[in-house]
Motif scaffolding. Structure first.
Motif, PDB file in Angstrom:
ATOM      1  N   ASP A   1      23.324   7.970 -20.049  1.00 43.58           N
ATOM      2  CA  ASP A   1      21.938   7.558 -19.855  1.00 43.58           C
ATOM      3  C   ASP A   1      21.572   6.476 -20.870  1.00 43.58           C
ATOM      4  OD1 ASP A   1      19.165   7.369 -19.649  1.00 43.58           O
ATOM      5  OD2 ASP A   1      18.791   9.415 -20.344  1.00 43.58           O
ATOM      6  N   SER A   2      20.939   5.405 -20.393  1.00 40.59           N
ATOM      7  CA  SER A   2      20.607   4.275 -21.273  1.00 40.59           C
ATOM      8  C   SER A   2      19.760   4.686 -22.464  1.00 40.59           C
ATOM      9  CB  SER A   2      19.883   3.186 -20.480  1.00 40.59           C
ATOM     10  OG  SER A   2      18.624   3.655 -20.006  1.00 40.59           O
ATOM     11  N   LYS A   3      18.942   5.728 -22.305  1.00 38.08           N
ATOM     12  CA  LYS A   3      18.051   6.149 -23.396  1.00 38.08           C
ATOM     13  C   LYS A   3      18.820   6.768 -24.550  1.00 38.08           C
ATOM     14  CE  LYS A   3      15.549   8.698 -20.587  1.00 38.08           C
ATOM     15  NZ  LYS A   3      16.136   8.263 -19.291  1.00 38.08           N
ATOM     16  N   LEU A   4      20.077   7.144 -24.332  1.00 37.58           N
ATOM     17  CA  LEU A   4      20.891   7.775 -25.375  1.00 37.58           C
ATOM     18  C   LEU A   4      21.785   6.774 -26.092  1.00 37.58           C
ATOM     19  CD1 LEU A   4      22.011  10.982 -23.427  1.00 37.58           C
ATOM     20  CD2 LEU A   4      20.048  10.714 -24.971  1.00 37.58           C
ATOM     21  N   ILE A   5      21.637   5.489 -25.775  1.00 39.25           N
ATOM     22  CA  ILE A   5      22.505   4.456 -26.339  1.00 39.25           C
ATOM     23  C   ILE A   5      21.658   3.503 -27.174  1.00 39.25           C
ATOM     24  CG2 ILE A   5      24.210   2.672 -25.808  1.00 39.25           C
ATOM     25  CD1 ILE A   5      24.529   3.958 -23.053  1.00 39.25           C
ATOM     26  N   SER A   6      22.145   3.070 -28.307  1.00 39.04           N
ATOM     27  CA  SER A   6      21.411   2.131 -29.156  1.00 39.04           C
ATOM     28  C   SER A   6      21.222   0.809 -28.422  1.00 39.04           C
ATOM     29  CB  SER A   6      22.166   1.880 -30.455  1.00 39.04           C
ATOM     30  OG  SER A   6      23.349   1.131 -30.204  1.00 39.04           O
ATOM     31  N   PRO A   7      20.163   0.065 -28.731  1.00 40.88           N
ATOM     32  CA  PRO A   7      19.926  -1.213 -28.041  1.00 40.88           C
ATOM     33  C   PRO A   7      21.111  -2.171 -28.099  1.00 40.88           C
ATOM     34  CG  PRO A   7      17.975  -0.578 -29.252  1.00 40.88           C
ATOM     35  CD  PRO A   7      19.048   0.413 -29.635  1.00 40.88           C
ATOM     36  N   LYS A   8      21.744  -2.274 -29.257  1.00 37.86           N
ATOM     37  CA  LYS A   8      22.887  -3.188 -29.390  1.00 37.86           C
ATOM     38  C   LYS A   8      24.044  -2.758 -28.494  1.00 37.86           C
ATOM     39  CE  LYS A   8      25.979  -5.262 -32.873  1.00 37.86           C
ATOM     40  NZ  LYS A   8      27.251  -4.878 -32.246  1.00 37.86           N
ATOM     41  N   ARG A   9      24.400  -1.486 -28.577  1.00 40.89           N
ATOM     42  CA  ARG A   9      25.503  -0.981 -27.759  1.00 40.89           C
ATOM     43  C   ARG A   9      25.152  -1.045 -26.271  1.00 40.89           C
ATOM     44  NH1 ARG A   9      30.174  -0.998 -25.844  1.00 40.89           N
ATOM     45  NH2 ARG A   9      30.944   0.970 -24.979  1.00 40.89           N
ATOM     46  N   ARG A  10      23.888  -0.791 -25.950  1.00 43.73           N
ATOM     47  CA  ARG A  10      23.447  -0.826 -24.550  1.00 43.73           C
ATOM     48  C   ARG A  10      23.638  -2.220 -23.959  1.00 43.73           C
ATOM     49  NH1 ARG A  10      18.304   1.903 -24.924  1.00 43.73           N
ATOM     50  NH2 ARG A  10      17.410  -0.090 -25.502  1.00 43.73           N
ATOM     51  N   THR A  11      23.286  -3.245 -24.736  1.00 45.84           N
ATOM     52  CA  THR A  11      23.443  -4.624 -24.264  1.00 45.84           C
ATOM     53  C   THR A  11      24.910  -4.956 -24.057  1.00 45.84           C
ATOM     54  OG1 THR A  11      21.405  -5.304 -25.381  1.00 45.84           O
ATOM     55  CG2 THR A  11      22.969  -7.042 -24.810  1.00 45.84           C
ATOM     56  N   GLU A  12      25.749  -4.530 -25.002  1.00 46.05           N
ATOM     57  CA  GLU A  12      27.191  -4.768 -24.872  1.00 46.05           C
ATOM     58  C   GLU A  12      27.760  -4.049 -23.648  1.00 46.05           C
ATOM     59  OE1 GLU A  12      28.022  -5.080 -29.718  1.00 46.05           O
ATOM     60  OE2 GLU A  12      28.512  -3.254 -28.605  1.00 46.05           O
ATOM     61  N   LEU A  13      27.321  -2.807 -23.457  1.00 46.60           N
ATOM     62  CA  LEU A  13      27.846  -2.010 -22.355  1.00 46.60           C
ATOM     63  C   LEU A  13      27.393  -2.569 -21.009  1.00 46.60           C
ATOM     64  CD1 LEU A  13      29.444   0.470 -21.487  1.00 46.60           C
ATOM     65  CD2 LEU A  13      27.364   1.846 -21.801  1.00 46.60           C
TER      66      LEU A  13
ATOM     67  N   ALA B   1      25.479   4.024 -14.788  1.00 42.08           N
ATOM     68  CA  ALA B   1      25.697   2.575 -14.790  1.00 42.08           C
ATOM     69  C   ALA B   1      24.426   1.842 -14.366  1.00 42.08           C
ATOM     70  CB  ALA B   1      26.856   2.223 -13.854  1.00 42.08           C
ATOM     71  N   ALA B   2      23.763   2.343 -13.328  1.00 34.20           N
ATOM     72  CA  ALA B   2      22.510   1.733 -12.879  1.00 34.20           C
ATOM     73  C   ALA B   2      21.446   1.813 -13.963  1.00 34.20           C
ATOM     74  CB  ALA B   2      22.029   2.427 -11.605  1.00 34.20           C
ATOM     75  N   SER B   3      21.419   2.937 -14.688  1.00 34.96           N
ATOM     76  CA  SER B   3      20.445   3.135 -15.755  1.00 34.96           C
ATOM     77  C   SER B   3      20.593   2.080 -16.845  1.00 34.96           C
ATOM     78  CB  SER B   3      20.628   4.531 -16.350  1.00 34.96           C
ATOM     79  OG  SER B   3      19.934   4.701 -17.563  1.00 34.96           O
ATOM     80  N   VAL B   4      21.816   1.852 -17.276  1.00 36.33           N
ATOM     81  CA  VAL B   4      22.060   0.900 -18.367  1.00 36.33           C
ATOM     82  C   VAL B   4      21.748  -0.528 -17.916  1.00 36.33           C
ATOM     83  CG1 VAL B   4      23.836  -0.096 -19.858  1.00 36.33           C
ATOM     84  CG2 VAL B   4      23.747   2.379 -19.497  1.00 36.33           C
ATOM     85  N   ILE B   5      22.217  -0.905 -16.750  1.00 30.23           N
ATOM     86  CA  ILE B   5      21.983  -2.274 -16.272  1.00 30.23           C
ATOM     87  C   ILE B   5      20.501  -2.528 -16.071  1.00 30.23           C
ATOM     88  CG2 ILE B   5      22.383  -3.873 -14.359  1.00 30.23           C
ATOM     89  CD1 ILE B   5      25.133  -2.495 -13.976  1.00 30.23           C
ATOM     90  N   ALA B   6      19.794  -1.578 -15.464  1.00 29.42           N
ATOM     91  CA  ALA B   6      18.358  -1.758 -15.219  1.00 29.42           C
ATOM     92  C   ALA B   6      17.593  -1.919 -16.530  1.00 29.42           C
ATOM     93  CB  ALA B   6      17.812  -0.572 -14.428  1.00 29.42           C
ATOM     94  N   LYS B   7      17.911  -1.074 -17.524  1.00 33.46           N
ATOM     95  CA  LYS B   7      17.196  -1.120 -18.800  1.00 33.46           C
ATOM     96  C   LYS B   7      17.402  -2.447 -19.511  1.00 33.46           C
ATOM     97  CE  LYS B   7      15.180   0.340 -22.628  1.00 33.46           C
ATOM     98  NZ  LYS B   7      13.695   0.236 -22.727  1.00 33.46           N
ATOM     99  N   VAL B   8      18.656  -2.884 -19.590  1.00 36.86           N
ATOM    100  CA  VAL B   8      18.952  -4.125 -20.310  1.00 36.86           C
ATOM    101  C   VAL B   8      18.352  -5.329 -19.599  1.00 36.86           C
ATOM    102  CG1 VAL B   8      20.834  -5.671 -21.003  1.00 36.86           C
ATOM    103  CG2 VAL B   8      20.996  -3.212 -21.439  1.00 36.86           C
ATOM    104  N   ARG B   9      18.447  -5.366 -18.298  1.00 36.38           N
ATOM    105  CA  ARG B   9      17.932  -6.524 -17.565  1.00 36.38           C
ATOM    106  C   ARG B   9      16.403  -6.589 -17.627  1.00 36.38           C
ATOM    107  NH1 ARG B   9      21.737  -8.563 -13.753  1.00 36.38           N
ATOM    108  NH2 ARG B   9      20.051  -9.882 -12.964  1.00 36.38           N
ATOM    109  N   ARG B  10      15.736  -5.428 -17.513  1.00 39.09           N
ATOM    110  CA  ARG B  10      14.265  -5.460 -17.590  1.00 39.09           C
ATOM    111  C   ARG B  10      13.798  -5.804 -18.999  1.00 39.09           C
ATOM    112  NH1 ARG B  10       9.773  -2.687 -18.973  1.00 39.09           N
ATOM    113  NH2 ARG B  10       7.942  -2.985 -17.622  1.00 39.09           N
ATOM    114  N   ASP B  11      14.443  -5.244 -20.017  1.00 40.18           N
ATOM    115  CA  ASP B  11      14.082  -5.575 -21.396  1.00 40.18           C
ATOM    116  C   ASP B  11      14.194  -7.076 -21.637  1.00 40.18           C
ATOM    117  OD1 ASP B  11      13.620  -2.926 -21.942  1.00 40.18           O
ATOM    118  OD2 ASP B  11      15.282  -2.677 -23.336  1.00 40.18           O
ATOM    119  N   ALA B  12      15.258  -7.685 -21.101  1.00 43.51           N
ATOM    120  CA  ALA B  12      15.442  -9.129 -21.276  1.00 43.51           C
ATOM    121  C   ALA B  12      14.341  -9.910 -20.568  1.00 43.51           C
ATOM    122  CB  ALA B  12      16.813  -9.547 -20.747  1.00 43.51           C
ATOM    123  N   MET B  13      13.947  -9.454 -19.390  1.00 43.34           N
ATOM    124  CA  MET B  13      12.854 -10.112 -18.665  1.00 43.34           C
ATOM    125  C   MET B  13      11.560 -10.070 -19.474  1.00 43.34           C
ATOM    126  SD  MET B  13      13.471  -8.631 -14.824  1.00 43.34           S
ATOM    127  CE  MET B  13      11.801  -9.064 -14.357  1.00 43.34           C
TER     128      MET B  13
END
Length: 236
Positions: free
Chosen positions: A56-68, A146-158
């Motif tokens: 789950d994206s909420k359990l991953i640090s922002p830096k690692r989440r972006t890399e993942l 996988a959908a959780s991580v991609i959605a979080k990183v892409r929306r944060d970037a937006m």
């Protein structure tokens, strides 16, 4: 805190019981934000072993989440994003806006899925999609994680990109809070009022009497039915 890595258990079950071959994991981000879209990612992964550390994206640090997320976008079989704007959220209500964003994501995939694994206990998709809801699916199902991580990183970037548009938007600190409540965000709202990217049907306006006149309350009859738990079976 240790956690169990996600698996393909649900995907295998759907293959065995329904004959589904293409299964999309679906997760959303932005449901509780005060500003910005609600974003849904649909990801198809097949049954391959996932990248190390997926959960789950909420359990991953922002830096690692972006890399993942960068790794996942190349690893998944396919993925697509769908968004519902603040205006659509205000007009339709959140449940219908979530459905709209999810349908946009699913229909943007190169091949229509035979089944969908939806994070949570409520099926906000409905007919004609074949849906399996899974509570905490973003922790237990590989495709949903996988959908959780991609959605979080892409929306944060937006949301971070919005700060570059003007000094006024920079005041809301979207790069730090992604449109969710924070002390800086609340202070900017009290001083400046909502921006064009804020949701105007949200309850936060009730605490800002100088801006409360901007609040929108009307939603469509179809959206009201969905908000109350009805299923209309739209065919988008």
């Amino acid at each position: 805190m240790p956690y169990e890595p996600p698996t393909h258990t649900v995907e295998r079950s759907l293959r065995a019981t329904t004959g589904a071959k293409i299964i999309a994991g679906v997760d959303e981000v932005g449901r509780g934000a005060w500003a910005g879209p609600v974003t849904v990612c649909a990801a198809v992964t097949g049954l391959r072993r996932p990248p190390e550390g997926l959960t789950d994206s909420k359990l991953i640090s922002p830096k690692r989440r972006t890399e993942l997320a960068a790794v996942l976008e190349g690893w998944v079989t396919s993925h697509a994003l769908g968004h519902s704007s603040p205006e659509e959220i205000d007009e339709l209500g959140m449940t219908a806006a979530l459905r709209l964003a999810a349908v946009r994501a699913l229909e943007a995939l190169p091949v229509r899925p035979d089944a969908v694994i939806l994070d949570g206990k409520h099926d906000y998709l409905g007919l004609p999609w074949k849906v399996r809801t899974v509570i905490k699916g973003d922790q237990s199902c590989i495709a949903v994680a996988a959908a959780s991580v991609i959605a979080k990183v892409r929306r944060d970037a937006m949301m971070a990109e919005l700060e570059k548009e003007s000094e006024e938007l920079a005041a809301y600190a979207f790069s730090a809070n992604a449109g969710y409540p924070s002390p800086v965000h609340k202070a900017a709202l009290a001083e400046r009022g909502p921006s064009p990217y804020h949701r105007l049907s949200w309850i936060y306006l009730d605490a800002l009497p100088q801006w409360a006149h901007l609040k929108k309350t009307r939603i469509s009859a179809e959206a009201a039915a969905l908000e109350s738990g009805g299923q209309l079976g739209f065919d988008f």
